[in-house]
Design an enzyme around this catalytic site. Structure first.
Site, PDB file in Angstrom:
ATOM      1  N   GLY A  47      11.643  40.465 -29.175  1.00  0.00           N
ATOM      2  CA  GLY A  47      11.314  40.487 -30.601  1.00  0.00           C
ATOM      3  C   GLY A  47       9.815  40.400 -30.865  1.00  0.00           C
ATOM      4  O   GLY A  47       9.144  39.491 -30.372  1.00  0.00           O
ATOM      5  N   LEU A  74      11.336  32.927 -29.720  1.00  0.00           N
ATOM      6  CA  LEU A  74      10.726  34.219 -30.047  1.00  0.00           C
ATOM      7  C   LEU A  74       9.249  34.304 -29.651  1.00  0.00           C
ATOM      8  O   LEU A  74       8.422  34.868 -30.371  1.00  0.00           O
ATOM      9  CB  LEU A  74      10.935  34.564 -31.529  1.00  0.00           C
ATOM     10  CG  LEU A  74      12.378  34.971 -31.834  1.00  0.00           C
ATOM     11  CD1 LEU A  74      12.666  34.947 -33.327  1.00  0.00           C
ATOM     12  CD2 LEU A  74      12.675  36.365 -31.287  1.00  0.00           C
ATOM     13  N   CYS A 131      18.433  35.108 -34.588  1.00  0.00           N
ATOM     14  CA  CYS A 131      17.940  34.194 -33.546  1.00  0.00           C
ATOM     15  C   CYS A 131      18.213  32.754 -33.976  1.00  0.00           C
ATOM     16  O   CYS A 131      17.802  32.335 -35.061  1.00  0.00           O
ATOM     17  CB  CYS A 131      16.444  34.382 -33.313  1.00  0.00           C
ATOM     18  SG  CYS A 131      15.784  33.135 -32.186  1.00  0.00           S
ATOM     19  N   THR A 194      23.428  35.289 -29.702  1.00  0.00           N
ATOM     20  CA  THR A 194      24.004  34.121 -29.030  1.00  0.00           C
ATOM     21  C   THR A 194      24.690  33.154 -30.004  1.00  0.00           C
ATOM     22  O   THR A 194      24.482  33.228 -31.213  1.00  0.00           O
ATOM     23  CB  THR A 194      22.899  33.356 -28.285  1.00  0.00           C
ATOM     24  OG1 THR A 194      21.888  33.011 -29.240  1.00  0.00           O
ATOM     25  CG2 THR A 194      22.293  34.203 -27.176  1.00  0.00           C
ATOM     26  N   GLY A 245      27.873  39.398 -22.850  1.00  0.00           N
ATOM     27  CA  GLY A 245      28.421  39.210 -21.505  1.00  0.00           C
ATOM     28  C   GLY A 245      28.783  40.475 -20.772  1.00  0.00           C
ATOM     29  O   GLY A 245      29.645  40.458 -19.895  1.00  0.00           O
TER      30      GLY A 245
HETATM   31  O1  FUM Z   1      14.722  32.074 -28.738  1.00  0.00           O
HETATM   32  C1  FUM Z   1      14.677  33.309 -28.726  1.00  0.00           C
HETATM   33  O2  FUM Z   1      13.617  33.911 -28.596  1.00  0.00           O
HETATM   34  C2  FUM Z   1      15.937  34.032 -28.924  1.00  0.00           C
HETATM   35  C3  FUM Z   1      16.013  35.045 -29.745  1.00  0.00           C
HETATM   36  C4  FUM Z   1      17.297  35.591 -30.170  1.00  0.00           C
HETATM   37  O3  FUM Z   1      18.331  35.127 -29.703  1.00  0.00           O
HETATM   38  O4  FUM Z   1      17.312  36.475 -31.021  1.00  0.00           O
END
Ligand code: FUM
Length: 305
Positions: A47, A74, A131, A194, A245
């Site tokens: 990202g 991020l 996120c 997630t 997954g």
């Molecule tokens: O923590 C992170 O950078 C995760 C980003 C996401 O799951 O979009």
């Protein structure tokens, strides 16, 4: 001659339906020594925000049964470094680049979209409203239809690039959010990001992630993701990209049958960086042997209920 397994997701045409998931494949350039990244359907890069971000305190990743937790926050190099240094290299490599974007407001998302609109070598934007590891933006936009639609509308108005919106499994009404972003102009929807989880070291009694809580990915969440793709596919007309997954052909086939037009390989790239490319080859063989196209599999589950 290899079998044609190209797919079309609205205005976005991909040479095959296998994309590496944001955050699990760096910016793509790191993998160029290991494989020909131009053979992937696409690379969704980590990202990108307007300014660089340091991210959350370490440890940022820990293993769990059948999956992993992450709380990266991020961390990324920011727009200028990405466009100035990384994107030219990705162009040289012939990669199909999907830029995952992160903003703390609809205006920031729109500003990123506006800037990427005039940059060469971007195939699509993936708008990250899911996120779980940031205090502003991220999942806070993705769990309800109105904020999700507001971000999508702002991005839609700012770019001619194909817009993919990445959804969170934590929305109380995921189908409602999917409908809202489709109505607001999304060309495609990717799902799922997630699911929040936690793991504790019983010796130190401390959380195993520096941030305490993180996002769970990997095979542990696959059935949840397949179910969500299935439900959204039945309710919403835009093409879907299934994530959760996926480590091989059978996993990807489940997602196609549930209604995904393409898939993203995430955590599995940590154990074998070639997972996505192996999947491309396995899918080519599968389609050749059965004389079918990936599109014929989409939503072809025989009975769901
Ligand atoms: O923590 C992170 O950078 C995760 C980003 C996401 O799951 O979009």
């Amino acid at each position: 001659v290899t079998t044609d397994i190209s797919v079309r997701l609205g205005p976005l045409r991909l040479r095959n339906p296998v994309i590496t998931a944001s955050g699990t494949f760096g910016y793509g350039v790191e993998y160029a020594e290991l494989m020909d990244v131009s053979r992937l359907g696409g690379i969704s890069v980590k990202g990108i925000s307007l300014a660089p971000r340091k991210g959350n305190p370490p440890p940022r990743i820990c293993e769990t049964p059948c999956g992993m937790l992450n709380s990266i926050g991020l961390a990324n190099i920011g727009y200028d470094a990405f466009v100035g240094q990384t994107l030219p290299r990705l162009r040289e490599l012939g990669a199909t680049v999907i830029v995952n974007t992160y903003g703390t407001s609809a205006d920031e998302f729109a500003e990123l979209a506006r800037r990427f609109d005039s940059v060469q070598g971007v195939a699509a934007l993936e708008v990250n409203i899911s996120c779980p590891n940031v205090k502003q933006g991220g999942i806070h936009f993705g769990v309800a239809p109105e904020p999700a639609a507001a971000v999508t509308r702002a991005v839609r108005a700012a770019t001619r690039l194909p817009v993919i919106v990445k959804l969170s499994p934590e929305a109380a009404d995921l189908v409602g959010v999917a409908r809202a972003v489709a109505d607001a102009g999304a060309d495609a929807i990717s799902l799922i990001n997630t699911i929040r989880g936690m793991s504790i070291d019983v010796e130190t009694r401390r959380p195993r992630l520096g941030a305490g809580i993180g996002g769970l990915s990997g095979p542990a969440i696959r059935p949840i993701a397949v179910r969500m793709v299935y439900e959204v596919h039945r309710a919403v007309g835009v093409p879907l990209i299934g994530i959760g997954g996926i480590a091989g052909l059978r996993d990807a086939l489940e997602f196609f049958l549930a209604g995904a037009s393409a898939v993203q390989v995430g955590s599995a790239s940590y154990t074998n960086p070639r997972t996505a490319l192996d999947l491309v080859e396995a899918l080519e063989r599968y389609c050749e042997e059965r004389r079918i196209t990936p599109a014929e599999l989409v939503g072809a589950v025989v009975s769901g209920d």
